[in-house]
Structure formats: structure tokens, C-alpha cells
Design a protein around this motif. Structure first.
Motif, PDB file in Angstrom:
ATOM      1  N   ILE A  22     -17.580   0.100   3.097  1.00 41.79           N
ATOM      2  CA  ILE A  22     -16.258   0.743   3.071  1.00 41.79           C
ATOM      3  C   ILE A  22     -15.744   0.772   1.632  1.00 41.79           C
ATOM      4  CG2 ILE A  22     -13.842   0.549   3.845  1.00 41.79           C
ATOM      5  CD1 ILE A  22     -14.995  -0.831   6.421  1.00 41.79           C
ATOM      6  N   GLY A  23     -15.933  -0.352   0.940  1.00 39.50           N
ATOM      7  CA  GLY A  23     -15.539  -0.423  -0.465  1.00 39.50           C
ATOM      8  C   GLY A  23     -16.218   0.665  -1.285  1.00 39.50           C
ATOM      9  N   GLU A  24     -17.509   0.814  -1.091  1.00 42.42           N
ATOM     10  CA  GLU A  24     -18.254   1.863  -1.833  1.00 42.42           C
ATOM     11  C   GLU A  24     -17.689   3.246  -1.542  1.00 42.42           C
ATOM     12  OE1 GLU A  24     -22.394   1.367  -0.801  1.00 42.42           O
ATOM     13  OE2 GLU A  24     -22.399  -0.679  -1.615  1.00 42.42           O
ATOM     14  N   MET A  25     -17.354   3.454  -0.280  1.00 44.17           N
ATOM     15  CA  MET A  25     -16.814   4.760   0.114  1.00 44.17           C
ATOM     16  C   MET A  25     -15.472   5.044  -0.581  1.00 44.17           C
ATOM     17  SD  MET A  25     -16.401   5.975   4.055  1.00 44.17           S
ATOM     18  CE  MET A  25     -18.005   5.447   4.611  1.00 44.17           C
ATOM     19  N   LEU A  26     -14.711   3.967  -0.851  1.00 41.52           N
ATOM     20  CA  LEU A  26     -13.382   4.134  -1.455  1.00 41.52           C
ATOM     21  C   LEU A  26     -13.432   4.071  -2.982  1.00 41.52           C
ATOM     22  CD1 LEU A  26     -11.195   1.938   0.923  1.00 41.52           C
ATOM     23  CD2 LEU A  26     -11.696   4.389   1.074  1.00 41.52           C
ATOM     24  N   ASP A  27     -14.603   3.752  -3.517  1.00 39.22           N
ATOM     25  CA  ASP A  27     -14.724   3.583  -4.970  1.00 39.22           C
ATOM     26  C   ASP A  27     -14.289   4.863  -5.681  1.00 39.22           C
ATOM     27  OD1 ASP A  27     -15.255   2.036  -7.158  1.00 39.22           O
ATOM     28  OD2 ASP A  27     -17.338   2.671  -7.304  1.00 39.22           O
ATOM     29  N   GLY A  28     -13.465   4.686  -6.698  1.00 39.20           N
ATOM     30  CA  GLY A  28     -13.008   5.852  -7.458  1.00 39.20           C
ATOM     31  C   GLY A  28     -11.783   6.518  -6.859  1.00 39.20           C
ATOM     32  N   THR A  29     -11.393   6.121  -5.665  1.00 39.68           N
ATOM     33  CA  THR A  29     -10.142   6.639  -5.086  1.00 39.68           C
ATOM     34  C   THR A  29      -9.035   5.622  -5.388  1.00 39.68           C
ATOM     35  OG1 THR A  29     -10.186   5.459  -2.977  1.00 39.68           O
ATOM     36  CG2 THR A  29     -11.499   7.478  -3.129  1.00 39.68           C
ATOM     37  N   ARG A  30      -7.807   5.971  -5.042  1.00 32.43           N
ATOM     38  CA  ARG A  30      -6.708   5.011  -5.190  1.00 32.43           C
ATOM     39  C   ARG A  30      -6.295   4.451  -3.836  1.00 32.43           C
ATOM     40  NH1 ARG A  30      -3.766   5.450 -10.102  1.00 32.43           N
ATOM     41  NH2 ARG A  30      -1.929   4.785  -8.981  1.00 32.43           N
ATOM     42  N   ALA A  65       0.841  -1.207   0.000  1.00 30.41           N
ATOM     43  CA  ALA A  65       0.000   0.000   0.000  1.00 30.41           C
ATOM     44  C   ALA A  65       0.873   1.252   0.000  1.00 30.41           C
ATOM     45  CB  ALA A  65      -0.918  -0.004   1.222  1.00 30.41           C
ATOM     46  N   ARG A  66       1.934   1.229   0.803  1.00 31.78           N
ATOM     47  CA  ARG A  66       2.824   2.395   0.866  1.00 31.78           C
ATOM     48  C   ARG A  66       3.499   2.627  -0.484  1.00 31.78           C
ATOM     49  NH1 ARG A  66       8.067   2.125   4.564  1.00 31.78           N
ATOM     50  NH2 ARG A  66       8.844   1.410   2.539  1.00 31.78           N
ATOM     51  N   LYS A  67       3.902   1.526  -1.134  1.00 30.17           N
ATOM     52  CA  LYS A  67       4.555   1.640  -2.446  1.00 30.17           C
ATOM     53  C   LYS A  67       3.607   2.254  -3.481  1.00 30.17           C
ATOM     54  CE  LYS A  67       8.437  -0.826  -1.685  1.00 30.17           C
ATOM     55  NZ  LYS A  67       9.785  -0.266  -1.872  1.00 30.17           N
ATOM     56  N   LEU A  68       2.317   1.941  -3.333  1.00 28.42           N
ATOM     57  CA  LEU A  68       1.340   2.420  -4.315  1.00 28.42           C
ATOM     58  C   LEU A  68       0.837   3.824  -4.007  1.00 28.42           C
ATOM     59  CD1 LEU A  68      -0.852  -0.834  -4.642  1.00 28.42           C
ATOM     60  CD2 LEU A  68       0.564   0.150  -6.455  1.00 28.42           C
ATOM     61  N   LYS A  80     -10.052  14.262   5.788  1.00 27.82           N
ATOM     62  CA  LYS A  80      -9.045  15.139   6.406  1.00 27.82           C
ATOM     63  C   LYS A  80      -7.613  14.627   6.267  1.00 27.82           C
ATOM     64  CE  LYS A  80     -12.248  16.740   9.944  1.00 27.82           C
ATOM     65  NZ  LYS A  80     -12.792  16.248  11.210  1.00 27.82           N
ATOM     66  N   HIS A  81      -7.432  13.436   5.696  1.00 28.30           N
ATOM     67  CA  HIS A  81      -6.095  12.838   5.688  1.00 28.30           C
ATOM     68  C   HIS A  81      -5.621  12.482   4.281  1.00 28.30           C
ATOM     69  CE1 HIS A  81      -6.989  12.358   9.980  1.00 28.30           C
ATOM     70  NE2 HIS A  81      -5.678  12.298  10.144  1.00 28.30           N
ATOM     71  N   GLN A  82      -4.309  12.314   4.172  1.00 24.32           N
ATOM     72  CA  GLN A  82      -3.687  11.815   2.944  1.00 24.32           C
ATOM     73  C   GLN A  82      -3.625  10.297   3.097  1.00 24.32           C
ATOM     74  OE1 GLN A  82      -2.849  14.163   0.565  1.00 24.32           O
ATOM     75  NE2 GLN A  82      -3.867  15.494   2.055  1.00 24.32           N
ATOM     76  N   THR A  83      -4.722   9.644   2.779  1.00 24.85           N
ATOM     77  CA  THR A  83      -4.855   8.238   3.136  1.00 24.85           C
ATOM     78  C   THR A  83      -4.198   7.311   2.120  1.00 24.85           C
ATOM     79  OG1 THR A  83      -6.929   8.799   4.195  1.00 24.85           O
ATOM     80  CG2 THR A  83      -6.520   6.468   3.805  1.00 24.85           C
ATOM     81  N   ALA A  84      -3.324   6.446   2.631  1.00 24.57           N
ATOM     82  CA  ALA A  84      -2.720   5.412   1.791  1.00 24.57           C
ATOM     83  C   ALA A  84      -3.580   4.161   1.798  1.00 24.57           C
ATOM     84  CB  ALA A  84      -1.325   5.079   2.308  1.00 24.57           C
ATOM     85  N   ALA A  85      -4.117   3.826   2.956  1.00 24.56           N
ATOM     86  CA  ALA A  85      -4.815   2.543   3.075  1.00 24.56           C
ATOM     87  C   ALA A  85      -5.866   2.580   4.166  1.00 24.56           C
ATOM     88  CB  ALA A  85      -3.818   1.429   3.376  1.00 24.56           C
ATOM     89  N   ASN A 113       2.166   6.873  -3.409  1.00 25.21           N
ATOM     90  CA  ASN A 113       2.743   8.157  -3.807  1.00 25.21           C
ATOM     91  C   ASN A 113       2.994   9.106  -2.650  1.00 25.21           C
ATOM     92  OD1 ASN A 113       3.014   7.883  -6.606  1.00 25.21           O
ATOM     93  ND2 ASN A 113       0.793   8.065  -6.839  1.00 25.21           N
ATOM     94  N   GLY A 114       3.526   8.601  -1.586  1.00 25.35           N
ATOM     95  CA  GLY A 114       3.895   9.479  -0.481  1.00 25.35           C
ATOM     96  C   GLY A 114       2.832   9.640   0.593  1.00 25.35           C
ATOM     97  N   ASN A 115       1.604   9.224   0.308  1.00 22.34           N
ATOM     98  CA  ASN A 115       0.594   9.252   1.385  1.00 22.34           C
ATOM     99  C   ASN A 115       0.937   8.183   2.415  1.00 22.34           C
ATOM    100  OD1 ASN A 115      -0.724  11.216   0.000  1.00 22.34           O
ATOM    101  ND2 ASN A 115      -2.324   9.872  -0.835  1.00 22.34           N
ATOM    102  N   LEU A 116       0.781   8.530   3.688  1.00 21.04           N
ATOM    103  CA  LEU A 116       1.231   7.602   4.723  1.00 21.04           C
ATOM    104  C   LEU A 116       0.167   7.280   5.771  1.00 21.04           C
ATOM    105  CD1 LEU A 116       4.859   8.952   5.378  1.00 21.04           C
ATOM    106  CD2 LEU A 116       4.235   6.814   4.236  1.00 21.04           C
ATOM    107  N   ASP A 117      -1.015   7.884   5.641  1.00 26.06           N
ATOM    108  CA  ASP A 117      -2.026   7.651   6.678  1.00 26.06           C
ATOM    109  C   ASP A 117      -2.779   6.345   6.445  1.00 26.06           C
ATOM    110  OD1 ASP A 117      -1.221  10.005   7.776  1.00 26.06           O
ATOM    111  OD2 ASP A 117      -2.871  11.195   6.963  1.00 26.06           O
ATOM    112  N   VAL A 118      -2.965   5.624   7.526  1.00 22.83           N
ATOM    113  CA  VAL A 118      -3.683   4.349   7.457  1.00 22.83           C
ATOM    114  C   VAL A 118      -4.847   4.394   8.440  1.00 22.83           C
ATOM    115  CG1 VAL A 118      -3.498   1.839   7.617  1.00 22.83           C
ATOM    116  CG2 VAL A 118      -1.470   3.188   6.996  1.00 22.83           C
TER     117      VAL A 118
END
Lengths: 390, 390
Positions: B180-188, B103-106, B156-161, B108-113
Motif C-alpha cells: 500500500i505504501g508503494e502504491m501511495l509513494d509520490g502522492t500526498r 489527514a483532513r487538515k493536510l 477515481k477519488h480525491q483521496t485524503a487518506a 487541501n479539501g480532499n475528503l475521501d478515505v
């Protein structure tokens, strides 16, 4: 569900037997490319008795936990610091990660790690995983960490840790750990020694080995693997720290288990391997390992001598039980040679620093294997040289 | 060297037997505080046949490697995505670390989990190890990840995962993974599901379980542990990713081994456990696991019913084979009760969210064990209530 129907008992047994048959066996004496070997018979016996044990929850397995304490005490003594603490890990990778994790915790934001180019890839992996910065240190003419390059780079970086190797994977050389220690004296830089292979060889050599363990007072932690030259069953690594309190730095609260805090990187641990370690350490004792190492070194010198006689260019006189021959007139391409030797049932391997064909003389190798190896090596390298009329 | 003299063979054997005797045994039916159990007899048989194998160097063990491919194929099917890839790990910790490393590799510098407070401590450990930032998500009234809190914090966060749990360690609840999946749909944002326990329970339940696996299209990777409800020998975890190419993100060049790149976090791998997994998966099949889970659920419902009848306050109707009783009139302090029950040979454990006494009904538990447990629990909780005249 496809492929998930139950199989009859005899078919399960037959498939397992076929898979076991497909695996190579160290006992055939044709594996020269591995730092592993047939586990000691007592290691196998101990392992099989503890297949349920899980030191991830040690309160349930006080007997296994006690065996681990004894193993750690023996390893601490072997590494010349009875006050050291640690645990049995899954191998060098887990140990190296844990060492650098502790180093990062102690480093107040410094993230640079100095690593010789000869380090095992698990060290590179640990640095990446931990988000630290790798600073490569060149090798000197004897393939050891170059002190001048180290000194130079130390002055330019915010160094958290130096990793030194005692018994490199490629050539079995030992970095100048005493001198590195002196260089770090008075700093707060963490010094980790990766003795995954050398930790079970150097203490048992007939000639005194260069100091590499806690006898060098700046050494902070050590990786040494019972499942390599310790003859334990895999997976069984060892991780020791000079100061037991450092283990708390990576501890996590484990409310649902029998212990309040979980110290090790992994949760579930290969606990049958702990019994395996204990059994082989206590069966062989120091004197038994001296014999194991002495036999390996005799065979190593024999292999080196024979290769030299046949005109191969040895990278160096072996310090430990690893022999490497350099690319040159007699050996065009190590990769090609490996591939052709594999078709004859041999497993050899390669080193990168320098580019060479690499052979590890583990306890499963005997002199007849060596003689046969050399015959095939001569034939194959002869055919691979295009300039030679066959 | 002190403690490192060789011991006579009969003493080695005697000491091992004594240590094994000191360990608790699941088979006595008194361990209610563990997610582990007696491995299946075929798992033990498979394990013992492959004690030399090491998939850290798979070219030497093509038979074991093939067994692993078959295990991964079965697990991928079980998790509803035949294109998934992965490997057998040492357990949930390694799998969770690997997931977040990818997840961290994918990212792009976002680090929040984002992690629910109910997550296993190995997730907290992985975040620390990887230098990522943990953002705790509150639990809803059913002890699942609270969707409003998640949505709020995602903004509010730079979410990685996001890590969701399918079968929490404490209560066996399943986060609302489809939502949760629906909420993340369209994000990376990477969605990892920790089904270390639930992965071998939910697919085999008689009632349809909430969707938690690759059938939810945003799920990126899954942890599921054969060594828990899969009845394999420890250590044996499972790690699956939706896109096989992601495994390359954490690969390291391994020039001295038989493969060019090493994919897994650990080098040496518990390869006997791979054979163990294969043997139990193929012996039981889907239908066999349905039976295992069905029996556990019957006993779980019996335990919950009996505890209710005796006036204990159940935290919830069990969804999986975990029962928790809340602190209250009938139960003053879970920690005290655990301690007293331990003096009578019982192993129970505790949860923190909420504070409760926790019992896992693994296959080694039978109804007589449950009846005896309740008798002792009644006596001990009675004595621990100071207001009650004995």
C-alpha cells in the motif's frame, strides 16, 4: 531496544514515586488556576475498585453499567428533566463534540454554530472537527452572550446550533439562556448548554441561579462534569440529551461487542470514573454538594473582598467561585504576575475576555491560602510596577 | 430530590462491592470475546498512585508529563522511528479520529478515505464525525485489503487518506502495508495504520511480522493501544505521528491553562493510565512482552488445533491470538451459539467478514479454560443442529 529493557521492581516503584512527587498537589492549597481539585475520598475508593471495567463493552460489566444508569438518572433529575438520557464521558470536550455532532445530524445541512466569545476552546475545537462554521457572538457588558448580536447573526446564517455557557471558564458567568431559548422557540435550532463547570455549582447555590438547564424548554443537551466541582476522579464528564432517541443518531454497529450499537463517541470508556462518580454523588447527596458550594462561595467572597481592599480592580462581583482582577494601575501584566507567582509555588491563570488575572476557589483552598496568596500578590505586583520606588 | 439523598458510608461500600461482583472478571478465564484483559499488577499500582493527575493541564503535573514523554519515546522506538511524536489517548477511537483529522487538515479539501471492510467501526465513526467520505475497499481471499480494488478506487477519488489495519479486530490479519505504501509513494495521500491490537503483538512475535509501522516510509501515523495487549489499565491508547509538526495542526489555544496550546483531541486526559503504561512497559520491557505474546500464541495454536480436531471449520490459521470458526455444518449460527454459551458463563463474539464465531486468546486464558470451552461448544453446537438426533 534502547530504553525498553525491564527495570527492577524497586526502580519502577522509585521512579513512580519521584514522578508523583514532582507533580503539584491540590492539597497544598496553592493551585488557584484549575477547575479541578482533590477527588472526594469515596470517589477515590470507588475508582480503585473498578480498574478493569470497560463500558465500551457493557455486557461484560453489568454492575458498572447499572452504576452509570443511576448516575445519569441523578444528573437528569438535577437538570430538571427525568426523561433525559446520556452517559458519562471523558469530560467537557467529548460532551461538547457529541452535542454538536448530534446537532449537525439534525440540522439538514445547516452548519453554522453561534458561540459566545467566552466559550471554552473545546467548543471551537468541536466545530473545527465536525467541519461546521463558527460564528462568534459578542459579549454584553456583563460578559454574557449579547442577545442583540445573537439575534442579528441568527437572521443572517443557516444556523444548526447555538452553544450557551452556564459558568464560563474565565469568569463563571451564565449566559441569558432563558432569553436565548425564547429567541429559538419555534425554530429547529439546537441549543446546547456547556455547564461543564456550572452544572455542579449552580444547582447547589444558596441564591437561586438563573435558569440554565432542561427547565428551559428549548435546551437540547447539557455538558456537566463530575470531575470538576462534582469531586469525582478525572476523567469523568457528563453528557445529557433531552430526547433519548437523539443518542441513536451517532450510534455505530458494534458486531464484535456485547451490545449491538455503540452510542458514545469514545469506544473504551473511563469506567472506573463511573464508579467514582456514583460513590461521591451517593455519599454527598444534594445536601453535601450544597455544603461544598457554600464553603467555596464563602471563601470566594472573602478573596474578592480582600483583593478589593488591597486596591485590585475586580472584573465583577463573583457569581460563582471564580475571581478575576483586571489589568490596571495595580496589575500591569497578568502573564508576568502568573510567571512570578509560579516561582513562589502558586498556580494562577488568565482570562482573555477581558484580559485579567483569574483565580478559581476550589474546595482545596482555605482562608490561610488566600491570605498567603494576597501577601505574595501584593509583593509581586508592587515590584512589577516600574513607576513605584521600591 | 429523588435518589439524591446521601447514603450511609457502609451502604455506599456495599453497593459498590455488589456492582463489582456483578461485573464479569477476566481472571475467571471465560471471556474469549474481548481484546482486553486483567491489567498487569504494576499497571494497577501505577494507576492508583496518579488518580489526581490531569495532563489536560500538564504544567501542574510535570512528573506525569515526564512519564508520558518516556512512554512515547519507547513506543516510537518500537514502531521504528525515534523521531515520531504523539501522546497517550483514551484508546483507538480517539487515536483514529485524530489521525484522520490531521489527514483532513493536510488534504487541501480532499475528503475521501479508503478503508478496508475489515476496519474497526471507530474508523467509520471518525469519517462520519469529520464529515469525510468513506470509500470501502474489498478484502482479498486472505481477508486483507485488496490491492487491486484499492488501486482502482484511488484512481477515481480525491483521496485524503488510506487507513490500513495491522491486526484486524475480527481476525487479526495485517493489511499489505508495504505494498500500500508503494502504491501511495509520490502522492500526498496520508497513510494511517490502525494497530490498536497488533501494535502490542506484532513487534513481539517469534516469527518476523509483515512490516506495518514507520519502517514503511509512507506510513504517516499509527494507533497502538497499551490497554489491549499492552496490559495497561483502560483507558490508555497510543497515537504516534511521523512528523511532530503535524500535531500542531489540531492544536487549540488554551489561555487559561499552563500550556499555550492544547494538542490532544480530549482536554482532560486519563493521566493515571499514563503512569500505568509507564509502569508496565518498564516492568516487562521488550523481553517481557515477547513472553506474553509467545504464551498467547501457544494457547492460540492449541485452541485452533483442538477446534480443527473437533471438526470445526477454521476461517484461517491464526496469525495473531485470534481464532475464528466459520458457519457451516458444525456451526449453524454464531449468534445463537454466543447466546447459548453466555448462559453457561462464556463470553464469545462474532465477526462479520466472514460471518464467524470469534475467540481472542488474551493472557487471562489458560489451557484448562480452552478445554472447558471446547466441551461446552461441542454440546451446544450439537444441540443446535436440528438434523442431529440427540
Amino acid at each position: 531496544m534502547a530504553g525498553f529493557e525491564p527495570l527492577a521492581e524497586e526502580l519502577v516503584r522509585k521512579s513512580l514515586a519521584e514522578a508523583a512527587q514532582e507533580d503539584l498537589s491540590y492539597s497544598h492549597g496553592r493551585i488557584f488556576g484549575s477547575m479541578y481539585t482533590t477527588p472526594h475520598e469515596k470517589a477515590l475508593e470507588g475508582h480503585k475498585m473498578f480498574l478493569e471495567a470497560n463500558l465500551g463493552n457493557p455486557g461484560l460489566f453489568p454492575g458498572t453499567a447499572k452504576l452509570e444508569r443511576e448516575v445519569i438518572s441523578i444528573l437528569a433529575g438535577l437538570m430538571h428533566h427525568h426523561g433525559a438520557d446520556g452517559y458519562i464521558t471523558s469530560g467537557g470536550t467529548e460532551s461538547n463534540i457529541t452535542a454538536l455532532w448530534i446537532a449537525r445530524k439534525l440540522a439538514n445541512g445547516n452548519l453554522d454554530v453561534m458561540v459566545p466569545r467566552s466559550a471554552h476552546f473545546s467548543v471551537f475545537k468541536a466545530i473545527d472537527l465536525l467541519g461546521m462554521n463558527r460564528v462568534d457572538i459578542d459579549l454584553d457588558s456583563e460578559f454574557r452572550m449579547d442577545l442583540t448580536d445573537l439575534e442579528n447573526k441568527l437572521s443572517k446564517h443557516q444556523t444548526a446550533a447555538v452553544v450557551a455557557v452556564a459558568g464560563t471558564t474565565e469568569l463563571g458567568v451564565v449566559d441569558p439562556i432563558e432569553k436565548i431559548g425564547e429567541m429559538l422557540d419555534g425554530t429547529r435550532i439546537y441549543l446546547h448548554v456547556d455547564a461543564a463547570f456550572g452544572g455542579f455549582v449552580l444547582p447547589f447555590m444558596d441564591k437561586p441561579a438563573p435558569p440554565f438547564d432542561f427547565s428551559v424548554k428549548q435546551v437540547s443537551s447539557i455538558t456537566l462534569d463530575p470531575h470538576k466541582m462534582g469531586l469525582s476522579t478525572p476523567p469523568a464528564g457528563g453528557f445529557l440529551v433531552r430526547k433519548p432517541s437523539w443518542l441513536d443518531l451517532t450510534a455505530f454497529s458494534s458486531p464484535y461487542l456485547t451490545q449491538e450499537k455503540a452510542l458514545s463517541l469514545l469506544g473504551t470508556r473511563a469506567s472506573a470514573s463511573v464508579a467514582s462518580c456514583w460513590a461521591v454523588l451517593r455519599s454527598l447527596g444534594h445536601v453535601g454538594y450544597v455544603e461544598v458550594v457554600s464553603e467555596c462561595m464563602d471563601k470566594t467572597r472573602y478573596l474578592a473582598k480582600r483583593l478589593g481592599e488591597e486596591g485590585f480592580d475586580l472584573v465583577m462581583e463573583p457569581l460563582m467561585n471564580i475571581v478575576a482582577i483586571r489589568t490596571g494601575k495595580r496589575l500591569s501584566s497578568p502573564a508576568e504576575v502568573c510567571k512570578h507567582m509560579a516561582t513562589r509555588g502558586w498556580n494562577l491563570s488568565m482570562s482573555v475576555h477581558p484580559k485579567a488575572l483569574r483565580m478559581v476557589v476550589m474546595p482545596h483552598i482555605n482562608r490561610i491560602n488566600i491570605d498567603e496568596l494576597i501577601l505574595d500578590l501584593l509583593e509581586i505586583t508592587h515590584h512589577l510596577r516600574p513607576e513605584v520606588k521600591v
